[in-house]
Design a protein around this motif. Structure first.
Motif, PDB file in Angstrom:
ATOM      1  N   ARG A 176       0.843  -1.195   0.000  1.00 23.15           N
ATOM      2  CA  ARG A 176       0.000   0.000   0.000  1.00 23.15           C
ATOM      3  C   ARG A 176       0.873   1.237   0.000  1.00 23.15           C
ATOM      4  O   ARG A 176       1.797   1.354   0.802  1.00 23.15           O
ATOM      5  N   VAL A 177       0.570   2.140  -0.900  1.00 20.35           N
ATOM      6  CA  VAL A 177       1.251   3.429  -0.949  1.00 20.35           C
ATOM      7  C   VAL A 177       0.267   4.469  -0.445  1.00 20.35           C
ATOM      8  O   VAL A 177      -0.773   4.706  -1.051  1.00 20.35           O
ATOM      9  N   ILE A 178       0.598   5.067   0.704  1.00 16.74           N
ATOM     10  CA  ILE A 178      -0.340   5.972   1.374  1.00 16.74           C
ATOM     11  C   ILE A 178       0.241   7.385   1.420  1.00 16.74           C
ATOM     12  O   ILE A 178       1.398   7.566   1.820  1.00 16.74           O
ATOM     13  N   PRO A 179      -0.539   8.385   1.008  1.00 14.21           N
ATOM     14  CA  PRO A 179      -0.053   9.765   1.109  1.00 14.21           C
ATOM     15  C   PRO A 179      -0.014  10.216   2.568  1.00 14.21           C
ATOM     16  O   PRO A 179      -0.820   9.777   3.386  1.00 14.21           O
ATOM     17  N   ILE A 180       0.925  11.077   2.890  1.00 12.36           N
ATOM     18  CA  ILE A 180       0.980  11.665   4.236  1.00 12.36           C
ATOM     19  C   ILE A 180       1.048  13.180   4.107  1.00 12.36           C
ATOM     20  O   ILE A 180       1.626  13.713   3.162  1.00 12.36           O
ATOM     21  N   GLY A 181       0.435  13.866   5.051  1.00  7.32           N
ATOM     22  CA  GLY A 181       0.317  15.315   4.982  1.00  7.32           C
ATOM     23  C   GLY A 181       1.547  16.065   5.445  1.00  7.32           C
ATOM     24  O   GLY A 181       2.491  15.497   6.006  1.00  7.32           O
ATOM     25  N   LYS A 182       1.511  17.373   5.243  1.00 11.17           N
ATOM     26  CA  LYS A 182       2.688  18.213   5.516  1.00 11.17           C
ATOM     27  C   LYS A 182       3.044  18.275   7.002  1.00 11.17           C
ATOM     28  O   LYS A 182       4.220  18.420   7.353  1.00 11.17           O
ATOM     29  N   THR A 183       2.046  18.155   7.892  1.00 14.67           N
ATOM     30  CA  THR A 183       2.341  18.194   9.329  1.00 14.67           C
ATOM     31  C   THR A 183       3.179  16.985   9.726  1.00 14.67           C
ATOM     32  O   THR A 183       4.177  17.114  10.447  1.00 14.67           O
ATOM     33  N   ALA A 184       2.775  15.806   9.240  1.00 17.75           N
ATOM     34  CA  ALA A 184       3.537  14.592   9.527  1.00 17.75           C
ATOM     35  C   ALA A 184       4.905  14.648   8.863  1.00 17.75           C
ATOM     36  O   ALA A 184       5.916  14.268   9.465  1.00 17.75           O
ATOM     37  N   ILE A 185       4.956  15.115   7.635  1.00 12.92           N
ATOM     38  CA  ILE A 185       6.231  15.207   6.906  1.00 12.92           C
ATOM     39  C   ILE A 185       7.228  16.074   7.670  1.00 12.92           C
ATOM     40  O   ILE A 185       8.405  15.716   7.805  1.00 12.92           O
ATOM     41  N   LYS A 186       6.746  17.189   8.194  1.00 12.31           N
ATOM     42  CA  LYS A 186       7.623  18.107   8.946  1.00 12.31           C
ATOM     43  C   LYS A 186       8.223  17.414  10.170  1.00 12.31           C
ATOM     44  O   LYS A 186       9.433  17.510  10.433  1.00 12.31           O
ATOM     45  N   SER A 187       7.396  16.664  10.919  1.00 14.99           N
ATOM     46  CA  SER A 187       7.872  15.978  12.126  1.00 14.99           C
ATOM     47  C   SER A 187       8.832  14.844  11.782  1.00 14.99           C
ATOM     48  O   SER A 187       9.853  14.647  12.463  1.00 14.99           O
ATOM     49  N   ILE A 188       8.524  14.093  10.722  1.00 15.25           N
ATOM     50  CA  ILE A 188       9.382  12.965  10.327  1.00 15.25           C
ATOM     51  C   ILE A 188      10.716  13.482   9.790  1.00 15.25           C
ATOM     52  O   ILE A 188      11.774  12.921  10.088  1.00 15.25           O
ATOM     53  N   LYS A 189      10.662  14.553   9.031  1.00 14.29           N
ATOM     54  CA  LYS A 189      11.899  15.128   8.465  1.00 14.29           C
ATOM     55  C   LYS A 189      12.837  15.601   9.568  1.00 14.29           C
ATOM     56  O   LYS A 189      14.048  15.356   9.521  1.00 14.29           O
ATOM     57  N   LEU A 190      12.283  16.268  10.580  1.00 13.72           N
ATOM     58  CA  LEU A 190      13.109  16.727  11.704  1.00 13.72           C
ATOM     59  C   LEU A 190      13.778  15.539  12.380  1.00 13.72           C
ATOM     60  O   LEU A 190      14.982  15.583  12.687  1.00 13.72           O
ATOM     61  N   TYR A 191      13.010  14.484  12.607  1.00 14.36           N
ATOM     62  CA  TYR A 191      13.556  13.290  13.264  1.00 14.36           C
ATOM     63  C   TYR A 191      14.652  12.637  12.413  1.00 14.36           C
ATOM     64  O   TYR A 191      15.738  12.321  12.925  1.00 14.36           O
ATOM     65  N   LEU A 192      14.390  12.442  11.121  1.00 10.08           N
ATOM     66  CA  LEU A 192      15.350  11.759  10.254  1.00 10.08           C
ATOM     67  C   LEU A 192      16.603  12.588  10.023  1.00 10.08           C
ATOM     68  O   LEU A 192      17.725  12.050   9.994  1.00 10.08           O
ATOM     69  N   ASP A 193      16.439  13.879   9.857  1.00  7.90           N
ATOM     70  CA  ASP A 193      17.582  14.742   9.525  1.00  7.90           C
ATOM     71  C   ASP A 193      18.489  15.015  10.718  1.00  7.90           C
ATOM     72  O   ASP A 193      19.712  15.084  10.579  1.00  7.90           O
ATOM     73  N   GLU A 194      17.901  15.160  11.902  1.00  6.78           N
ATOM     74  CA  GLU A 194      18.697  15.663  13.023  1.00  6.78           C
ATOM     75  C   GLU A 194      18.778  14.747  14.245  1.00  6.78           C
ATOM     76  O   GLU A 194      19.657  14.943  15.095  1.00  6.78           O
ATOM     77  N   TYR A 195      17.903  13.747  14.343  1.00  7.50           N
ATOM     78  CA  TYR A 195      17.836  12.996  15.594  1.00  7.50           C
ATOM     79  C   TYR A 195      18.020  11.487  15.451  1.00  7.50           C
ATOM     80  O   TYR A 195      18.528  10.843  16.363  1.00  7.50           O
ATOM     81  N   ARG A 196      17.595  10.920  14.338  1.00  9.40           N
ATOM     82  CA  ARG A 196      17.643   9.453  14.230  1.00  9.40           C
ATOM     83  C   ARG A 196      19.063   8.928  14.401  1.00  9.40           C
ATOM     84  O   ARG A 196      19.289   7.882  15.033  1.00  9.40           O
ATOM     85  N   ASN A 197      20.050   9.634  13.846  1.00 12.38           N
ATOM     86  CA  ASN A 197      21.433   9.159  13.919  1.00 12.38           C
ATOM     87  C   ASN A 197      21.935   9.040  15.358  1.00 12.38           C
ATOM     88  O   ASN A 197      22.879   8.289  15.645  1.00 12.38           O
TER      89      ASN A 197
END
Length: 296
Positions: A176-197
């Motif tokens: 399943r390919v599911i679209p996600i909105g900009k609010t979720a994208i913003k939170s996930i991007k912050l986590y992946l870019d700056e915190y996941r590592n």
């Protein structure tokens, strides 16, 4: 009837070797049926009890507010009793023959209001490592209507923030390919870019959401997380990871999404599984009508 009932109980205890809990259940159900017959002056012999008498008893249980599962269990107990009587030659006809158990109604799923969703998702402290990760998980769970197992099994290649999509299944036959909105994208991007590592212990680990040991988060771990934020938000409703999935579906339908699209996003093979969310929508429409219409 008391003596024959005792003989039946001995039969299921010694011959059938049923568990003590099952035997007690049979006793209770048969005692209730006998009491019903007595209270309604149905003073007839065992062989004279008809299918109509048993159907009337099932209706009586329904009027008493008994769940379909309870009524089904009572019927099963009575059926076993009459099958025993038939096999023993004590009756010539089984009055429970061809009687069908009531179908269990699908329960309307527990959901959160839009305001409660906002309260819950606003709880993580996004100034620290754990809060940023938790915010990303909760936002994604609600944005895509994922099951918790799907959320926790996501790898880095399963999400494309530029396209705003998440791929929810490794099974190609049910991908399943599911679209996600900009609010979720913003939170996930912050986590992946700056915190996941900061969670990563081994470079080869592709899991998106990790714990402090650098391991993939467990279901139990996520349950504790959602319970913590529920209490922090002072929401009295019971909340599980599935609550966010249910809320995702109902809120989409509330805002005009068609049932087939919601079915595709949830990954339901049968649209009847998705139609349960319409019940919640209809229930709220009734409440609005009853509260607003002057002649309701």
């Amino acid at each position: 009837m008391g003596k024959i009932k005792s003989e039946f109980i001995n039969y299921i205890k010694w011959d059938k070797e049923l568990s003590s809990n099952t035997i007690e259940s049979y006793k209770r159900d048969l005692n209730k049926f006998i009491k019903y017959l007595d209270e309604n002056n149905i003073n007839i012999a065992l062989e004279e009890i008809s299918q109509t008498n048993i159907i009337s008893y099932m209706f009586y249980l329904e009027i008493q507010g008994k769940a379909p599962s309870t009524i089904s269990r009572n019927l099963a107990s009575i059926r076993s009793f009459y099958q025993y009587l038939l096999n023993e030659g004590l009756i010539k006809k089984d009055p429970t023959l061809n009687l069908k158990s009531p179908k269990n109604k699908k329960r309307s799923p527990g959901i959160l209001t839009s305001n409660e969703i906002n309260m819950l998702l606003d709880q993580p402290d996004t100034t620290n490592l754990k809060g940023v990760r938790d915010k990303a998980m909760l936002e994604l769970l609600y944005a895509a209507g994922l099951k918790v197992s799907e959320l926790l099994s996501l790898d880095l290649e399963d999400i494309d923030l530029n396209l705003g999509i998440v791929i929810s299944s490794k099974n190609l036959s049910n991908e399943r390919v599911i679209p996600i909105g900009k609010t979720a994208i913003k939170s996930i991007k912050l986590y992946l870019d700056e915190y996941r590592n900061k969670f990563v212990k081994e470079a080869k680990d592709n899991s998106i959401f990790l714990n402090y040991q650098g391991k993939k988060l467990t279901r139990q771990g996520f349950w504790k997380i959602i319970k913590y934020y529920k209490e922090k938000a002072c929401i009295e409703k019971k909340i599980t990871p599935r609550t966010l999935r249910h809320s995702f579906a109902v809120h989409l339908i509330d805002n005009g999404a068609d049932l087939k699209s919601v079915q595709a996003m949830l990954g339901h093979a049968d649209i009847s599984s998705t139609q349960i969310y319409m019940q919640e929508d209809k229930k709220r429409l009734n409440e609005v009508y009853n509260n607003a219409h002057p002649r309701a």
